[in-house]
Design an enzyme around this catalytic site. Structure first.
Site, short mmCIF file in Angstrom:
data_model
loop_
_atom_site.label_atom_id
_atom_site.label_comp_id
_atom_site.label_asym_id
_atom_site.label_seq_id
_atom_site.Cartn_x
_atom_site.Cartn_y
_atom_site.Cartn_z
N HIS A 167 34.76 38.37 37.46
CA HIS A 167 35.11 39.51 38.31
C HIS A 167 34.46 39.30 39.67
O HIS A 167 33.26 39.02 39.76
CB HIS A 167 34.62 40.81 37.68
CG HIS A 167 35.28 42.02 38.25
ND1 HIS A 167 35.01 42.47 39.52
CD2 HIS A 167 36.22 42.86 37.74
CE1 HIS A 167 35.74 43.54 39.77
NE2 HIS A 167 36.48 43.79 38.70
N ARG A 188 42.15 37.81 40.55
CA ARG A 188 40.69 37.68 40.52
C ARG A 188 40.20 36.24 40.63
O ARG A 188 39.15 35.99 41.22
CB ARG A 188 40.15 38.33 39.23
CG ARG A 188 40.25 39.84 39.26
CD ARG A 188 39.86 40.46 37.95
NE ARG A 188 39.90 41.93 38.04
CZ ARG A 188 39.75 42.73 37.02
NH1 ARG A 188 39.57 42.24 35.80
NH2 ARG A 188 39.80 44.04 37.19
N ARG A 202 43.76 36.82 33.62
CA ARG A 202 44.20 38.17 33.24
C ARG A 202 44.56 39.00 34.46
O ARG A 202 43.82 39.04 35.45
CB ARG A 202 43.10 38.85 32.45
CG ARG A 202 43.38 40.28 32.07
CD ARG A 202 42.18 40.88 31.38
NE ARG A 202 41.07 41.06 32.31
CZ ARG A 202 40.59 42.26 32.65
NH1 ARG A 202 41.12 43.35 32.14
NH2 ARG A 202 39.58 42.36 33.48
N HIS A 260 33.25 37.96 33.27
CA HIS A 260 33.81 39.28 32.97
C HIS A 260 34.65 39.29 31.71
O HIS A 260 34.28 39.88 30.71
CB HIS A 260 34.63 39.73 34.16
CG HIS A 260 35.23 41.10 34.03
ND1 HIS A 260 34.49 42.21 33.70
CD2 HIS A 260 36.52 41.54 34.20
CE1 HIS A 260 35.27 43.28 33.66
NE2 HIS A 260 36.51 42.90 33.94
N GLU A 291 45.44 47.79 41.93
CA GLU A 291 44.42 46.77 41.71
C GLU A 291 45.00 45.39 41.99
O GLU A 291 46.20 45.22 42.20
CB GLU A 291 43.87 46.84 40.28
CG GLU A 291 43.04 48.08 40.02
CD GLU A 291 42.31 48.03 38.70
OE1 GLU A 291 41.33 48.76 38.55
OE2 GLU A 291 42.73 47.26 37.81
#
Length: 543
Positions: free
Chosen positions: A244, A292, A390, A355, A124
């Site tokens: 997100h 992100r 994050r 998100h 990811e």
């Protein structure tokens, strides 16, 4: 800097009482892990769940559990990636604890019966190695929740379902000794009760419902953050709201929208514009797997260039093939097909959506906050792990670790409650009818990018929001808590004069601070209005 007046709830007279050693507010992974661990240590535990034992965001998690268990991976590499994503505001000691404990947490979860795919790790955004443990292809959250829920039903933990925490009960010195809570009556009016306890654990998740479009379920209205704020707790870095990049876009959709997992891009899917041109080409060394905040900002820039619809882009996963999509991403494939989209044959329309809250109640990894008797775990807490942005799939790992650590702390070290408890002051609350307009204003002015003029306009909008009228209902509670959260985010964003991580000024989108990285700390300065200050990163980390 002075903020908007503090909104309080118009609670009615107390008509029921309960007591426990530990009260846990919230039934996601962090709350369940805390409750189960504290109960195993012999504590009487009462869990308050607003929506039943639904798990909040936990069952919806598609990404996975980040842990360095694959070949060529190490906790040190996991720590490096986390610190880089956090843009200078992570607490290195907290991150080191997380990455060291993560492999053991995976093993513990498997021992409890979780069906984990530990031999086929995903990749990811922001990760330099494949280290994402999943279940059912893209259904890790549902599996974690299944295991924890089964353990809860077999435990001594008592559950009050359809019960919302309203405010804290405090004693001399401001220590917390319980909560006011409400259970809806036949007409929807909340019947207020007093729950006394030796410890109150906030595990209520985030506050994505403060925005017009979010991945968060309807119940995530910042209840725990607002409760802690009214109790005088320190709130840290709440301006950092992660958007997100790939939320399924639908014309006219508002509120909760389906998430399209980042693991699709890890498998080879590419973000493209209306002409089919890659969005992330040349924008970052990791391309579509950049952190992100980087991807969401690049998407917003491309959407504003006038060569497409302006409100969304596309995620092209057609090269993965139908067999791979159905085998490895059954949840995403099903979500798309239910909305008339065939991801094997056409690109998926996507746009950034609110998100994950990277900031929250300032807490240590074992839940301690700045207020005695009040603990915070999971997304509601700011433990130093996430910093300004994050790293993908660290959240569920953190929830399990901090929940277990907090439960262990409460199992061995639990103070007596204050001798005399005070009921919190009441107020008019916020009007539920104002929620859609305030959410739209938050998305417009406190979204992926911000500017001073927009945030000042937002602050004025919040200051002029209509008060509630009539009886105390769940809608009034949620509207009031969302108003509090919106004020917190706005106040903190105005206090941060640089761009960093999830917080980006339109006129200065890159990190601009020449000095040391600093946290934003917001608290109720005089019990009535908010004030924001700054604390150097690494100073006073955790609680």
């Amino acid at each position: 800097m002075t903020g908007v007046e503090l909104r309080r709830l118009p609670w009615s007279p107390v008509c029921w009482e309960r007591h426990a050693d530990v009260v846990v507010v919230g039934s996601g992974a962090a709350g369940l892990a805390t409750a189960l661990t504290a109960a195993r240590h012999g504590r009487s535990v009462l869990l308050l769940s607003k929506d039943g034992i639904g798990g909040g965001s936990t069952p919806l998690a598609q990404g996975g559990l980040a842990a360095a268990i694959g070949p060529g991976d190490t906790p040190a590499l996991h720590q490096r990636d986390t610190l880089e994503a956090g843009a200078g505001l992570c607490d290195p000691a907290a991150v080191a604890t997380l990455v060291s404990a993560a492999p053991g947490e995976i093993a513990r979860l498997a021992t409890c019966g979780a069906r984990l795919e530990r031999d086929s790790l995903h990749l990811e955004g922001g990760h330099s190695r494949k280290r994402i443990v999943n279940a059912g292809g893209d259904a890790i959250g549902a599996e974690v929740h299944r295991v924890l829920r089964a353990a809860l039903l077999a435990s001594r933990v008592q559950v009050l379902a359809r019960c919302v925490a309203l405010d804290s009960l405090t004693g001399n010195g401001g220590s917390v000794g319980g909560v006011l809570a409400g259970i809806p009556g036949d007409d929807g009016t909340l019947q207020v009760g007093m729950v006394t306890a030796r410890a109150v654990v906030v595990a209520t998740g985030g506050y994505g419902q403060a925005y017009a479009t979010t991945t968060n379920p309807a119940g995530l209205t910042g209840d725990g953050l607002a409760l802690a704020a009214r109790a005088g707790a320190d709130l840290r870095d709440v301006e950092f709201v992660q958007f997100h990049p790939t939320v399924l876009w639908q014309d006219g959709a508002h509120g909760q929208c389906p998430l399209i997992t980042e693991a699709l891009r890890g498998a080879g899917a590419v973000l493209v514009d209306a002409a089919g041109q890659p969005v992330m080409a040349g924008r970052h060394p990791l391309g579509d797997l950049a952190p992100r905040d980087v991807v969401s900002y690049a998407m917003q820039q491309r959407m504003g260039q006038g060569d497409g619809p302006g409100d969304h882009l596309w995620l092209d996963a057609t090269t993965l093939g139908r067999a791979t999509l159905e085998r490895d991403f059954p949840t995403v494939t099903g979500l798309c097909r239910a909305r008339g989209i065939d991801p094997a044959a056409e690109p998926i329309p996507v746009a950034p959506g609110a998100h994950y809250a990277c900031g929250g109640i300032r807490a240590s990894l074992d839940g301690r906050t700045s207020v005695p008797g009040l603990y915070a775990v999971g997304e509601a807490a700011s433990t130093g792990v996430h910093g300004a942005n994050r790293l993908a799939s660290n959240s569920l790992t953190e929830a399990l670790i901090t929940g277990r650590r907090t439960g262990e702390l409460l199992g061995r070290d639990l103070s007596e409650p204050p001798a005399r408890l005070r009921l919190p002051p009441a107020g008019p609350g916020a009007n539920p009818a104002a929620r859609p307009a305030l959410a739209a204003a938050m998305s417009r002015h406190a979204g992926v990018t911000r500017d001073h003029e927009g945030l000042e306009s937002l602050r004025q909008t919040l200051a002029q929001a209509r008060p509630a009228a009539g009886r105390l209902t769940l809608a009034t509670v949620e509207a009031t808590n969302l108003h509090v959260v919106s004020v917190l985010v706005t106040t903190a964003a105005l206090a941060r004069t640089e761009s960093r991580g999830c917080h980006r000024w339109r006129d200065a989108p890159l990190a601009t601070s020449a000095g040391p990285a600093r946290h934003t700390v917001v608290r109720a300065a005089d019990g009535q209005r908010w004030a924001a200050g700054a604390v150097q990163a690494g100073v006073g980390a955790g609680a």
